[in-house]
Design a protein around this motif. Structure first.
Motif, PDB file in Angstrom:
ATOM      1  N   THR A  32       3.595  73.361  63.552  1.00  0.00           N
ATOM      2  CA  THR A  32       4.395  74.080  64.539  1.00  0.00           C
ATOM      3  C   THR A  32       5.713  74.449  63.867  1.00  0.00           C
ATOM      4  OG1 THR A  32       3.412  72.815  66.324  1.00  0.00           O
ATOM      5  CG2 THR A  32       5.486  73.955  66.813  1.00  0.00           C
ATOM      6  N   VAL A  33       5.981  75.771  63.820  1.00  0.00           N
ATOM      7  CA  VAL A  33       7.182  76.246  63.121  1.00  0.00           C
ATOM      8  C   VAL A  33       8.037  77.091  64.072  1.00  0.00           C
ATOM      9  CG1 VAL A  33       8.029  77.683  61.213  1.00  0.00           C
ATOM     10  CG2 VAL A  33       6.014  76.237  60.865  1.00  0.00           C
ATOM     11  N   GLY A  34       9.308  76.784  64.138  1.00  0.00           N
ATOM     12  CA  GLY A  34      10.247  77.580  64.954  1.00  0.00           C
ATOM     13  C   GLY A  34      10.789  78.713  64.095  1.00  0.00           C
ATOM     14  N   PHE A  35      10.911  79.920  64.652  1.00  0.00           N
ATOM     15  CA  PHE A  35      11.452  81.063  63.907  1.00  0.00           C
ATOM     16  C   PHE A  35      12.635  81.643  64.688  1.00  0.00           C
ATOM     17  CE2 PHE A  35      12.388  84.558  61.527  1.00  0.00           C
ATOM     18  CZ  PHE A  35      11.665  85.722  61.671  1.00  0.00           C
ATOM     19  N   SER A  36      13.841  81.465  64.136  1.00  0.00           N
ATOM     20  CA  SER A  36      15.024  82.072  64.748  1.00  0.00           C
ATOM     21  C   SER A  36      15.258  83.435  64.096  1.00  0.00           C
ATOM     22  CB  SER A  36      16.262  81.172  64.536  1.00  0.00           C
ATOM     23  OG  SER A  36      17.423  81.881  64.934  1.00  0.00           O
ATOM     24  N   GLN A  37      14.823  84.483  64.791  1.00  0.00           N
ATOM     25  CA  GLN A  37      14.918  85.860  64.264  1.00  0.00           C
ATOM     26  C   GLN A  37      16.205  86.494  64.775  1.00  0.00           C
ATOM     27  OE1 GLN A  37      14.758  88.020  62.183  1.00  0.00           O
ATOM     28  NE2 GLN A  37      12.773  89.092  62.246  1.00  0.00           N
ATOM     29  N   ILE A  38      16.820  87.354  63.954  1.00  0.00           N
ATOM     30  CA  ILE A  38      18.102  87.980  64.311  1.00  0.00           C
ATOM     31  C   ILE A  38      17.958  88.805  65.588  1.00  0.00           C
ATOM     32  CG2 ILE A  38      19.722  89.805  63.611  1.00  0.00           C
ATOM     33  CD1 ILE A  38      19.382  88.793  60.718  1.00  0.00           C
ATOM     34  N   GLY A  39      16.964  89.695  65.591  1.00  0.00           N
ATOM     35  CA  GLY A  39      16.819  90.603  66.750  1.00  0.00           C
ATOM     36  C   GLY A  39      15.796  91.665  66.387  1.00  0.00           C
ATOM     37  N   SER A  40      16.047  92.913  66.840  1.00  0.00           N
ATOM     38  CA  SER A  40      15.166  94.016  66.424  1.00  0.00           C
ATOM     39  C   SER A  40      16.037  95.255  66.193  1.00  0.00           C
ATOM     40  CB  SER A  40      14.115  94.297  67.496  1.00  0.00           C
ATOM     41  OG  SER A  40      14.787  94.457  68.735  1.00  0.00           O
ATOM     42  N   GLU A  41      17.119  95.040  65.436  1.00  0.00           N
ATOM     43  CA  GLU A  41      18.120  96.088  65.199  1.00  0.00           C
ATOM     44  C   GLU A  41      17.597  97.230  64.346  1.00  0.00           C
ATOM     45  OE1 GLU A  41      18.079  93.101  63.878  1.00  0.00           O
ATOM     46  OE2 GLU A  41      18.263  93.391  61.702  1.00  0.00           O
ATOM     47  N   SER A  42      16.526  96.979  63.570  1.00  0.00           N
ATOM     48  CA  SER A  42      16.050  98.059  62.692  1.00  0.00           C
ATOM     49  C   SER A  42      14.527  98.030  62.605  1.00  0.00           C
ATOM     50  CB  SER A  42      16.639  97.870  61.287  1.00  0.00           C
ATOM     51  OG  SER A  42      16.080  96.696  60.695  1.00  0.00           O
ATOM     52  N   GLY A  43      13.995  99.163  62.120  1.00  0.00           N
ATOM     53  CA  GLY A  43      12.542  99.222  61.938  1.00  0.00           C
ATOM     54  C   GLY A  43      12.064  98.125  61.007  1.00  0.00           C
ATOM     55  N   TRP A  44      12.876  97.863  59.974  1.00  0.00           N
ATOM     56  CA  TRP A  44      12.484  96.831  59.009  1.00  0.00           C
ATOM     57  C   TRP A  44      12.413  95.465  59.699  1.00  0.00           C
ATOM     58  CZ3 TRP A  44      14.177  92.163  57.374  1.00  0.00           C
ATOM     59  CH2 TRP A  44      13.503  91.641  56.281  1.00  0.00           C
ATOM     60  N   ARG A  45      13.392  95.168  60.548  1.00  0.00           N
ATOM     61  CA  ARG A  45      13.412  93.858  61.222  1.00  0.00           C
ATOM     62  C   ARG A  45      12.183  93.694  62.106  1.00  0.00           C
ATOM     63  NH1 ARG A  45      15.678  89.712  59.684  1.00  0.00           N
ATOM     64  NH2 ARG A  45      17.440  90.963  59.066  1.00  0.00           N
ATOM     65  N   ALA A  46      11.819  94.777  62.804  1.00  0.00           N
ATOM     66  CA  ALA A  46      10.631  94.731  63.677  1.00  0.00           C
ATOM     67  C   ALA A  46       9.385  94.444  62.828  1.00  0.00           C
ATOM     68  CB  ALA A  46      10.488  96.047  64.422  1.00  0.00           C
ATOM     69  N   ALA A  47       9.326  95.066  61.651  1.00  0.00           N
ATOM     70  CA  ALA A  47       8.168  94.848  60.761  1.00  0.00           C
ATOM     71  C   ALA A  47       8.141  93.408  60.270  1.00  0.00           C
ATOM     72  CB  ALA A  47       8.223  95.813  59.586  1.00  0.00           C
ATOM     73  N   GLU A  48       9.325  92.862  59.951  1.00  0.00           N
ATOM     74  CA  GLU A  48       9.359  91.467  59.481  1.00  0.00           C
ATOM     75  C   GLU A  48       8.824  90.538  60.567  1.00  0.00           C
ATOM     76  OE1 GLU A  48      13.005  89.041  59.293  1.00  0.00           O
ATOM     77  OE2 GLU A  48      12.495  88.654  57.186  1.00  0.00           O
ATOM     78  N   THR A  49       9.183  90.788  61.815  1.00  0.00           N
ATOM     79  CA  THR A  49       8.694  89.956  62.924  1.00  0.00           C
ATOM     80  C   THR A  49       7.179  90.047  63.028  1.00  0.00           C
ATOM     81  OG1 THR A  49      10.758  90.103  64.167  1.00  0.00           O
ATOM     82  CG2 THR A  49       8.755  89.678  65.437  1.00  0.00           C
ATOM     83  N   THR A  50       6.653  91.277  62.988  1.00  0.00           N
ATOM     84  CA  THR A  50       5.202  91.492  63.085  1.00  0.00           C
ATOM     85  C   THR A  50       4.465  90.765  61.966  1.00  0.00           C
ATOM     86  OG1 THR A  50       5.572  93.652  64.069  1.00  0.00           O
ATOM     87  CG2 THR A  50       3.389  93.265  63.147  1.00  0.00           C
ATOM     88  N   VAL A  51       4.961  90.937  60.753  1.00  0.00           N
ATOM     89  CA  VAL A  51       4.281  90.345  59.590  1.00  0.00           C
ATOM     90  C   VAL A  51       4.379  88.826  59.617  1.00  0.00           C
ATOM     91  CG1 VAL A  51       4.316  90.202  57.053  1.00  0.00           C
ATOM     92  CG2 VAL A  51       4.568  92.411  58.175  1.00  0.00           C
ATOM     93  N   THR A  52       5.512  88.295  60.081  1.00  0.00           N
ATOM     94  CA  THR A  52       5.657  86.832  60.162  1.00  0.00           C
ATOM     95  C   THR A  52       4.632  86.255  61.137  1.00  0.00           C
ATOM     96  OG1 THR A  52       8.013  87.001  59.639  1.00  0.00           O
ATOM     97  CG2 THR A  52       7.293  84.949  60.690  1.00  0.00           C
ATOM     98  N   LYS A  53       4.439  86.924  62.259  1.00  0.00           N
ATOM     99  CA  LYS A  53       3.450  86.460  63.250  1.00  0.00           C
ATOM    100  C   LYS A  53       2.041  86.563  62.666  1.00  0.00           C
ATOM    101  CE  LYS A  53       6.325  87.400  67.332  1.00  0.00           C
ATOM    102  NZ  LYS A  53       6.618  88.318  68.450  1.00  0.00           N
ATOM    103  N   GLN A  54       1.770  87.636  61.892  1.00  0.00           N
ATOM    104  CA  GLN A  54       0.447  87.793  61.261  1.00  0.00           C
ATOM    105  C   GLN A  54       0.225  86.676  60.233  1.00  0.00           C
ATOM    106  OE1 GLN A  54       0.888  91.735  59.607  1.00  0.00           O
ATOM    107  NE2 GLN A  54       0.121  92.777  61.438  1.00  0.00           N
TER     108      GLN A  54
END
Ligand code: GZL
Length: 312
Positions: A19-41
């Motif tokens: 079980t891993v907690g992920f504190s993500q900054i937000g979704s301020e940019s397209g790149w950040r949104a991609a990082e979130t998607t890929v981390t979940k994948q």
């Protein structure tokens, strides 16, 4: 193996999943949104139970989320730290509970024993690659550059500025005449570019925009077009991230160069974490991801297609 035995094996392995907690900054940019998607994948691929918290770009929300993960007794914590300072106390609390912390895509100024490793690009190098491209493209022509900085106090904003300034230092004909944060967002990037255009003769005195990320560059492109100028020719556009939309702009001749940043920081992070938890293997304090220059000569629509499905 009978099927039931196989399934049994599979469930027993996944039951031991992390079980891993992920504190993500937000979704301020397209790149950040991609990082979130890929981390979940990447978590899904490994059977990791990922607890996700979006901080809307506020450090206090990140610290709250991290304290929540510690209270939950997670096995590890991923943090994409919005700024470089102010983390020591909460990281000490995680250390006291023996919860390893891994930093994604941004460094912090805390003592290195407070985190297991940081998976980031070399952001000074990114700025240098961008600056070197501009120096080569401009030649000996006088060139006034305006700079759209990332989030104030973030490691990419500090480092990308540093690297770009190093690159243009020897070129006395290239000068940064205005520099302000656009907070890594399109909206702010456009707003700040509008103010630069007003301040610099309606934009005709501006030779190039250096944006710390593509999203601010896309905002600037909009502002330049609304001022009746041609981005990519009247005003050169160089930025960082290599998100799909910058390649669309390149294909239209409206952007010139970008330095690629992979959104997959989590893959190397999870690999290091599993090696640490299973075999007590200490990773290096920095796992570097690569930075590659792309220009309008690199078949931009082909690159655009290749980035589909990554969650931008
Ligand atoms: C850089 C990363 C930056 C991206 C931006 O590693 O932290 O944050 O370049 C994002 O797009 O907002």
């Amino acid at each position: 193996f009978t099927l039931s035995a196989m399934t049994g094996l599979a469930t027993s392995v996944s039951a031991a999943s992390l079980t891993v907690g992920f504190s993500q900054i937000g979704s301020e940019s397209g790149w950040r949104a991609a990082e979130t998607t890929v981390t979940k994948q990447e978590a899904e691929k490994r059977g990791i139970d990922l607890k996700f918290a979006d901080a809307q770009q506020k450090q206090e929300n990140q610290i709250k989320a991290i304290r929540g993960f510690i209270a939950q007794g997670v096995d590890a914590i991923l943090i994409a730290p919005v700024v470089a300072t102010g983390w020591d106390a909460v990281l000490k609390e995680a250390k006291e509970e023996n919860i390893p912390v891994i930093l994604l895509d941004r460094e912090i100024e805390s003592p290195k024993d407070l985190y297991l490793t940081a998976v980031t690009s070399d952001q000074v190098h990114e700025g240098k690659v961008a600056g070197d491209w501009l120096v080569k493209d401009i030649g000996s022509k006088d060139c006034k550059v305006v700079e759209l900085q990332g989030t104030t106090g973030s490691s990419p904003a500090i480092n990308r500025k540093k690297g770009f300034e190093e690159a243009i230092k020897a070129a006395s004909n290239i000068k940064i005449v205005r520099s302000q944060t656009g907070d890594f967002t399109r909206t702010k990037g456009k707003e700040v570019m509008e103010s630069f255009i007003k301040a610099e003769g309606g934009g005709k005195d501006i030779c190039a925009v250096y944006a710390h990320n593509d999203d601010m560059a896309v905002g600037a492109i909009q502002a330049i077009k609304e001022a009746g100028l041609k981005p990519g020719t009247d005003i050169k556009i160089v930025s960082i991230d290599a998100v799909p939309d910058i390649f669309q702009a390149m294909a239209k001749g409206e952007a010139n160069a970008t330095v690629e940043l992979t959104p997959n920081m989590a893959g190397p992070a999870f690999d290091a974490l599993e090696a640490y938890l299973k075999d007590k293997k200490e990773p290096p304090k920095w796992i570097q991801t690569e930075s590659k220059l792309f220009t309008a000569n690199d078949d931009p629509m082909k690159v655009y297609e290749s980035k589909k499905g990554l969650g931008y």
